[in-house]
Motif scaffolding. Structure first.
Motif, PDB file in Angstrom:
ATOM      1  N   THR A  69       0.825  -1.201   0.000  1.00 49.52           N
ATOM      2  CA  THR A  69       0.000   0.000   0.000  1.00 49.52           C
ATOM      3  C   THR A  69       0.863   1.256   0.000  1.00 49.52           C
ATOM      4  OG1 THR A  69      -0.214  -0.250   2.403  1.00 49.52           O
ATOM      5  CG2 THR A  69      -2.038  -1.042   1.055  1.00 49.52           C
ATOM      6  N   TYR A  70       0.232   2.361  -0.222  1.00 50.08           N
ATOM      7  CA  TYR A  70       0.892   3.635  -0.508  1.00 50.08           C
ATOM      8  C   TYR A  70       1.871   4.083   0.580  1.00 50.08           C
ATOM      9  CZ  TYR A  70       1.278   8.660  -1.470  1.00 50.08           C
ATOM     10  OH  TYR A  70       1.753   9.917  -1.697  1.00 50.08           O
ATOM     11  N   ASP A  71       1.439   4.087   1.838  1.00 51.51           N
ATOM     12  CA  ASP A  71       2.225   4.707   2.901  1.00 51.51           C
ATOM     13  C   ASP A  71       3.314   3.819   3.497  1.00 51.51           C
ATOM     14  OD1 ASP A  71       1.190   7.295   2.986  1.00 51.51           O
ATOM     15  OD2 ASP A  71      -0.550   6.654   4.129  1.00 51.51           O
ATOM     16  N   TRP A 100       7.575   4.643  -6.290  1.00 48.41           N
ATOM     17  CA  TRP A 100       6.241   4.152  -6.649  1.00 48.41           C
ATOM     18  C   TRP A 100       6.264   2.662  -7.001  1.00 48.41           C
ATOM     19  CZ3 TRP A 100       1.952   7.172  -6.131  1.00 48.41           C
ATOM     20  CH2 TRP A 100       2.151   8.540  -5.977  1.00 48.41           C
ATOM     21  N   THR A 141       6.896   8.022  -1.744  1.00 48.54           N
ATOM     22  CA  THR A 141       6.366   8.556  -3.000  1.00 48.54           C
ATOM     23  C   THR A 141       6.106  10.051  -2.905  1.00 48.54           C
ATOM     24  OG1 THR A 141       4.184   7.897  -2.220  1.00 48.54           O
ATOM     25  CG2 THR A 141       5.320   6.367  -3.687  1.00 48.54           C
ATOM     26  N   VAL A 171       2.372   1.474  -7.190  1.00 49.06           N
ATOM     27  CA  VAL A 171       1.313   1.520  -6.189  1.00 49.06           C
ATOM     28  C   VAL A 171       0.384   2.700  -6.490  1.00 49.06           C
ATOM     29  CG1 VAL A 171       2.594   2.996  -4.566  1.00 49.06           C
ATOM     30  CG2 VAL A 171       0.877   1.401  -3.693  1.00 49.06           C
ATOM     31  N   ASN A 172      -0.925   2.490  -6.321  1.00 48.21           N
ATOM     32  CA  ASN A 172      -1.937   3.529  -6.557  1.00 48.21           C
ATOM     33  C   ASN A 172      -1.908   4.087  -7.970  1.00 48.21           C
ATOM     34  OD1 ASN A 172      -2.558   3.150  -3.865  1.00 48.21           O
ATOM     35  ND2 ASN A 172      -2.522   5.314  -3.337  1.00 48.21           N
ATOM     36  N   ASN A 186      -3.107   7.747  -9.197  1.00 50.83           N
ATOM     37  CA  ASN A 186      -2.119   8.780  -9.492  1.00 50.83           C
ATOM     38  C   ASN A 186      -1.521   8.698 -10.893  1.00 50.83           C
ATOM     39  OD1 ASN A 186      -1.536   7.871  -6.305  1.00 50.83           O
ATOM     40  ND2 ASN A 186      -1.812  10.053  -6.660  1.00 50.83           N
TER      41      ASN A 186
END
Length: 670
Positions: A141-143, A559, A578, A622-623, A627
């Motif tokens: 995941t992103y964070d 990313w 990121t 990711v994402n 994005n």
């Protein structure tokens, strides 16, 4: 890797979140389960505050920093408590009917509480370990880039301050506050165990979710109600029955600091109920409640501001209830009208403070931006059926929660029901309210994110479910046929076993629980479609140290997960997250490598940072669905991925390659 290999980091984590706070709680006169239950929230405050103070004193972050600070606070707590007792105002203002329960180190009531903790711990450990899968997997995941790299960054810099951690991604810009209590604890675990950083992060999820959370909940139940022993045991099964917490934040985000804050929210709720005499039992005297409450509030806030704001919202009905009660008492002449007026004014002041903080302690609107995703009626249905963000109905638990309303109203615990309904309003708002109707004002504290609000619902729903169970237990105990048996211990044990086993089986084997755990598993699983790290990329990171010197910097696209080389392989990278601020040098490394043979500045930057290495983890990001791709921002890596560039032998060579993951060495500047 088996979870048994995470046992030592878990034991260290438990010690860190218990010992500092326990020392202070005992010094403040707490004993037994009351001392243990409040300990983690206080320990978080000790860790976070000492981490902020240490750099100013020139002290490097280590275990001795929070331990030393806890001893100082323990001396202060002991002095305040001793003075209050000598001057006879430890429990002022005193009311005979509110005489505090005698504090002991152990009792039969505490035995039931410890039993509940064991039951909840076992059930939650099973679900959390199954949801994560493997202790050395990362949340895809992103964070996770920031959280895992921050652990390594604290150890490397010796600075765990919430005023400094964000410098990791700030570039040349001013450093902003970032709640780093979770990272400070994780960094201590890394120092003491030298375990892999992903293992430490997952161990923290386990300890927070399967130890801190149930301990806080059971502490809350003991300090809100006069429940029977069987009810207390059943509380363990109820605590593990919600997907809203801790599983939701292990699945989503991943929101480690937020999870830490939510895990100790029940302690704050319990202490406020004790302080304002709004509980069914008096366990904590006034002076200790104030002293410990301040530390718990600081710990909750420094774990994550979301958590303290959520707690303040949750207790708005409590403050209103206390004000109304004092007005009634003044009219009945049982309280001096002037004293009541002063207390009502105090409650009004607290409500105004919450309103003021509501507009201040929040991120900017652009930091959130979640759109409404449900109709108003659908959101109401989700809340009532304990269906967090439409991820599965908790039918048995929702029935218990609704059934708990009546006994609470009957015993004048109206404020608890009102708090549940009030949180329900915010859940419905964050799921359905439009921007034109005030979405930002009502939900901006939570980044307009429904997952964050869904995670706090169990804090206030659990007391309602417990109240329903307690009413049932008391009815069973009073039943003529059972009371005629003349064996109360046997009857209590049988009721406890049947209800605990029934609720545990009914919730743990339910479709919603099994599907939620399985869904979480695939968020961590490193398959070929993994958002951050595939198994090939894991394998390359495992061997990275064989090729890259300790003082080198690796060019990465965060990313794609390559930025985790810092956390997992202890090698500096050009981007730790990121979301970071570019310096001029990093921009050259990211985008200008194509000019390395013609532009001397490129080699100057490479030499200045010893950035002769690069990781290319393909184009999966990711994402990306949110994005979009970032290949243009990292054109240097795209340049290296061109086979003709490597074949020319002028720019770089391949040091290691595992499937689609490649490590390059830039040779053009040699």
């Amino acid at each position: 890797m088996e979870w048994s290999l995470a046992l030592f980091p878990a034991l260290v984590a438990v010690a860190i979140v218990v010992v500092p706070g326990l020392i202070i709680a005992v010094a403040a006169g707490q004993k037994g389960f009351e001392a243990l239950g409040v300990a983690p929230a206080i320990s978080i405050a000790v860790v976070a505050i000492s981490a902020i103070l240490a750099p100013g004193l020139g002290i490097t972050w280590s275990l001795w920093v929070p331990l030393g600070f806890s001893l100082l606070l323990a001396l202060l707590a002991a002095g305040i408590t001793f003075t209050a007792r000598r001057l006879r105002f430890e429990d002022a203002p005193h009311r005979p009917e509110e005489q505090a329960v005698r504090r002991t180190w152990f009792s039969s009531g505490q035995a039931w509480a410890y039993g509940a903790l064991v039951i909840a711990g076992i059930l939650l450990t099973r679900n959390i370990t199954n949801a994560i899968g493997n202790p050395d997997w990362v949340s895809q995941t992103y964070d996770v880039n920031f959280h895992l790299n921050a652990i390594r960054y604290i150890v490397d810099t010796g600075n765990a301050s919430s005023l400094n951690v964000a410098s990791m991604t700030a570039g040349d810009n001013p450093v902003e506050f970032y709640p780093a209590a979770w990272h400070a604890i994780a960094a201590l675990i890394l120092q003491l165990t030298n375990a892999d950083v992903p293992v430490i992060a997952n161990t923290m999820s386990l300890v927070v979710g399967a130890f801190v959370w149930p301990l806080s909940v059971i502490y809350m139940v003991r300090n809100l109600f006069k429940v029977t022993g069987p009810t207390m045991l059943v509380t363990g099964a109820i605590t593990a029955a919600f997907t809203g917490f801790p599983l939701l934040l292990i699945y989503f985000g991943v929101l480690y600091p937020n999870s830490l804050g939510v895990a100790v929210m029940p302690v704050g709720l319990a202490l406020l109920a004790q302080l304002f005499r709004a509980a069914q039992t008096a366990r904590v005297s006034t002076v200790p409640a104030v002293f410990l409450g301040i530390l718990v509030a600081l710990g909750t806030a420094l774990a994550h501001p979301n958590a303290i704001m959520s707690l303040l919202v949750m207790v708005v009905p409590l403050f209103a209830f206390v004000a109304g009660r004092q007005i009634v008492r003044a009219l009945q002449r049982s309280v001096n009208p002037w004293v009541a007026a002063l207390q009502v004014a105090g409650m009004a002041g607290l409500l105004w403070l919450i309103w003021f903080l509501w507009g201040v302690v929040r991120p900017p609107q652009e930091a959130g931006g979640w759109e409404p995703g449900q109709s108003q009626s659908g959101a109401v249905g989700e809340f009532i059926t304990s269906n967090p963000v439409a991820m599965g109905h908790l039918w048995l638990i929702s029935l218990l929660v609704l059934a708990g309303i009546y006994p609470l109203l009957r015993t004048r615990m109206v404020w608890l029901v009102a708090s549940w309904a009030y949180i329900g309003f915010f859940y419905v708002a964050i799921r359905s309210m439009s921007w034109e109707d005030g979405r930002d004002w009502f939900t901006g504290v939570w980044y307009h994110d429904p997952f964050r609000v869904a995670s706090i619902v169990p804090v206030i729903a659990i007391p309602l479910a417990v109240a329903a169970v307690d009413a049932l237990v008391r009815a069973l105990i009073a039943h003529p046929r059972l009371s005629a048996l003349g064996k109360p211990t046997l009857v209590m044990g049988a009721i406890a076993a049947l209800l605990t086993g029934g609720i545990a089986y009914g919730t743990q084997t339910a479709t919603y629980m099994k599907s939620f755990v399985e869904t979480s598993f695939w968020v961590y699983h490193p398959d070929e479609e993994a958002a951050l790290l595939t198994q090939d990329e894991y394998d390359l990171l495992d061997s990275l140290n064989e090729h890259v010197p300790e003082d080198a910097t690796i060019i990465v696209n965060p990313w794609t997960g390559a930025g985790l080389a810092y956390a997992m392989s202890d090698r500096e990278v050009t981007a730790y997250h990121t979301n970071y601020s570019l310096t001029d040098d990093i921009e050259v490394l990211n985008q200008d490598l194509e000019e390395v043979l013609t532009n001397p500045e490129v080699c100057e930057v490479i030499e200045r940072h010893n950035a002769k290495y690069a990781l290319f983890f393909g184009h999966r990001e990711v994402n990306e669905w949110i994005n979009g791709p970032h290949t243009q921002q990292y054109s240097s890596l795209e340049y290296l991925a061109d086979p003709e560039v490597i074949d020319s032998g002028q720019v770089a060579q391949v040091l290691d390659r595992v499937g689609g993951a490649t490590l390059y060495e830039i040779t053009a500047c040699d």
